[in-house]
Motif scaffolding. Structure first.
Motif, PDB file in Angstrom:
ATOM      1  N   ASN A  67       0.828  -1.206   0.000  1.00 49.50           N
ATOM      2  CA  ASN A  67       0.000   0.000   0.000  1.00 49.50           C
ATOM      3  C   ASN A  67       0.864   1.259   0.000  1.00 49.50           C
ATOM      4  OD1 ASN A  67      -2.683  -1.184   0.186  1.00 49.50           O
ATOM      5  ND2 ASN A  67      -2.114  -1.835   2.251  1.00 49.50           N
ATOM      6  N   GLY A  68       0.199   2.384  -0.127  1.00 47.88           N
ATOM      7  CA  GLY A  68       0.888   3.664  -0.012  1.00 47.88           C
ATOM      8  C   GLY A  68       1.621   4.057  -1.271  1.00 47.88           C
TER       9      GLY A  68
ATOM     10  N   THR B 205       4.008  -4.445 -10.751  1.00 46.55           N
ATOM     11  CA  THR B 205       3.062  -4.274  -9.662  1.00 46.55           C
ATOM     12  C   THR B 205       2.658  -5.634  -9.109  1.00 46.55           C
ATOM     13  OG1 THR B 205       1.012  -3.194  -8.969  1.00 46.55           O
ATOM     14  CG2 THR B 205       0.980  -4.271 -11.118  1.00 46.55           C
ATOM     15  N   ALA B 206       2.285  -5.642  -7.838  1.00 47.72           N
ATOM     16  CA  ALA B 206       1.790  -6.852  -7.162  1.00 47.72           C
ATOM     17  C   ALA B 206       0.922  -6.395  -6.004  1.00 47.72           C
ATOM     18  CB  ALA B 206       2.945  -7.707  -6.653  1.00 47.72           C
ATOM     19  N   PRO B 207      -0.104  -7.140  -5.674  1.00 47.77           N
ATOM     20  CA  PRO B 207      -0.959  -6.743  -4.552  1.00 47.77           C
ATOM     21  C   PRO B 207      -0.379  -7.056  -3.179  1.00 47.77           C
ATOM     22  CG  PRO B 207      -1.820  -8.733  -5.604  1.00 47.77           C
ATOM     23  CD  PRO B 207      -0.669  -8.265  -6.444  1.00 47.77           C
TER      24      PRO B 207
ATOM     25  N   GLU C  71      -6.878  -5.767  -9.834  1.00 54.92           N
ATOM     26  CA  GLU C  71      -7.128  -4.510  -9.127  1.00 54.92           C
ATOM     27  C   GLU C  71      -5.854  -3.668  -9.039  1.00 54.92           C
ATOM     28  OE1 GLU C  71     -10.300  -3.373  -7.852  1.00 54.92           O
ATOM     29  OE2 GLU C  71     -10.691  -4.915  -9.377  1.00 54.92           O
ATOM     30  N   ALA C  72      -4.713  -4.325  -8.809  1.00 56.60           N
ATOM     31  CA  ALA C  72      -3.432  -3.607  -8.747  1.00 56.60           C
ATOM     32  C   ALA C  72      -3.076  -3.003 -10.103  1.00 56.60           C
ATOM     33  CB  ALA C  72      -2.327  -4.554  -8.275  1.00 56.60           C
TER      34      ALA C  72
ATOM     35  N   VAL D 142       3.489  -8.038 -13.774  1.00 58.95           N
ATOM     36  CA  VAL D 142       2.591  -8.208 -12.640  1.00 58.95           C
ATOM     37  C   VAL D 142       2.833  -9.569 -12.024  1.00 58.95           C
ATOM     38  CG1 VAL D 142       0.694  -9.126 -14.086  1.00 58.95           C
ATOM     39  CG2 VAL D 142       0.181  -8.067 -11.861  1.00 58.95           C
ATOM     40  N   SER D 143       2.794  -9.620 -10.693  1.00 64.64           N
ATOM     41  CA  SER D 143       2.896 -10.899  -9.993  1.00 64.64           C
ATOM     42  C   SER D 143       1.935 -10.885  -8.811  1.00 64.64           C
ATOM     43  CB  SER D 143       4.341 -11.157  -9.512  1.00 64.64           C
ATOM     44  OG  SER D 143       4.708 -10.217  -8.519  1.00 64.64           O
ATOM     45  N   VAL D 144       1.716 -12.049  -8.229  1.00 62.93           N
ATOM     46  CA  VAL D 144       0.850 -12.113  -7.044  1.00 62.93           C
ATOM     47  C   VAL D 144       1.533 -11.424  -5.872  1.00 62.93           C
ATOM     48  CG1 VAL D 144      -0.422 -13.609  -5.480  1.00 62.93           C
ATOM     49  CG2 VAL D 144      -0.013 -14.362  -7.834  1.00 62.93           C
ATOM     50  N   ALA D 145       2.849 -11.676  -5.752  1.00 65.37           N
ATOM     51  CA  ALA D 145       3.556 -11.187  -4.567  1.00 65.37           C
ATOM     52  C   ALA D 145       5.009 -10.873  -4.867  1.00 65.37           C
ATOM     53  CB  ALA D 145       3.474 -12.246  -3.463  1.00 65.37           C
TER      54      ALA D 145
END
Length: 234
Positions: free
Chosen positions: A42-43, A69-71, A103-104, A224-227
């Motif tokens: 976040n942030g 990006t990743a959530p 969403e990310a 993009v990745s999960v983590a």
């Protein structure tokens, strides 16, 4: 008849939280406890490494992608959930992870028009052993969620390598040199591509794949990745 069959399936194969494995409602993708406690990113976020800027450790390393990006961070129940996804035959987890990834992407890559999405490839040997390419499952679901065209067989992994997480940091880049190639160069020329992986540790796998896409004429590559793994500044 269909209603009876669905009831039978739900009774013997109930919906489970993709992070902790708890049985949940068929209308949910995670349990309420995980929803509140997962290690979200976040942030203010560094686009180059995808981490919060307070944790960013970018040192002007050469990157062939424009951003990642990743959530989530790769810890806690995210770590155990992804482990099940990859090694314990839980392909259905892809739906929950792809939702968060989508969403990310909408939040952090807003305004970017992707020509297509594709995934980090696996060798056929690894796919047969696991039964599926988990990154392809994620990419297909993101494609459905966001309306981005999905293309498979864009990249190929030429041979097996030592698992990146088993290697020390300074060995990871060399472990992947020359491992990936582009199947059809015409597909990537002047394209803006979204490249999907499950976990980004040092980012070397994504960077090596992005390098090959760039060498064959891709316009821009985003990832993009999960983590992401935590990599706090010292």
């Amino acid at each position: 008849m269909k209603r009876i069959l669905n009831a039978f399936i739900k009774a013997f194969f109930p919906q489970r939280c993709a992070y902790c494995g708890r049985v949940i409602s068929q209308t949910k993708l995670m349990c309420d406890e995980c929803k509140e406690s997962l290690p979200r990113i976040n942030g203010e976020i560094c686009r180059k490494c995808g981490a919060e800027k307070k944790e960013c450790c970018c040192r002007n390393a050469e990157k062939y992608f424009e951003g990642i990006t990743a959530p989530f961070y790769f810890s806690g129940k995210v770590r155990s959930g992804i482990h099940s996804f990859k090694f314990r035959n839980a392909p259905d987890n892809a739906e929950a992870y792809a939702y968060e990834m989508s969403e990310a992407i909408k939040e952090r890559f807003s305004g970017i028009e992707f020509d297509f999405i594709t995934e980090v490839p696996m060798t056929q040997t690894s796919i047969l052993k696991r039964g599926y390419n988990q990154c392809a499952l994620l990419a297909k679901q993101i494609s459905n969620n966001l309306g981005i065209e999905y293309k498979n067989d864009v990249l190929i992994k030429l041979y097996e390598t030592e698992k990146q997480h088993n290697l020390k940091h300074f060995l990871r880049k060399g472990n992947l040199t020359g491992v990936f190639d582009v199947c059809n160069p015409v597909l990537v020329e002047n394209k803006t591509i979204l490249l999907c992986d499950d976990i980004s540790t040092t980012g070397e796998t994504l960077n090596e794949c992005a390098k090959m896409l760039w060498l064959y004429g891709a316009k821009e590559i985003y990832c993009v990745s999960v983590a992401l793994t935590h990599n706090k500044k010292k």
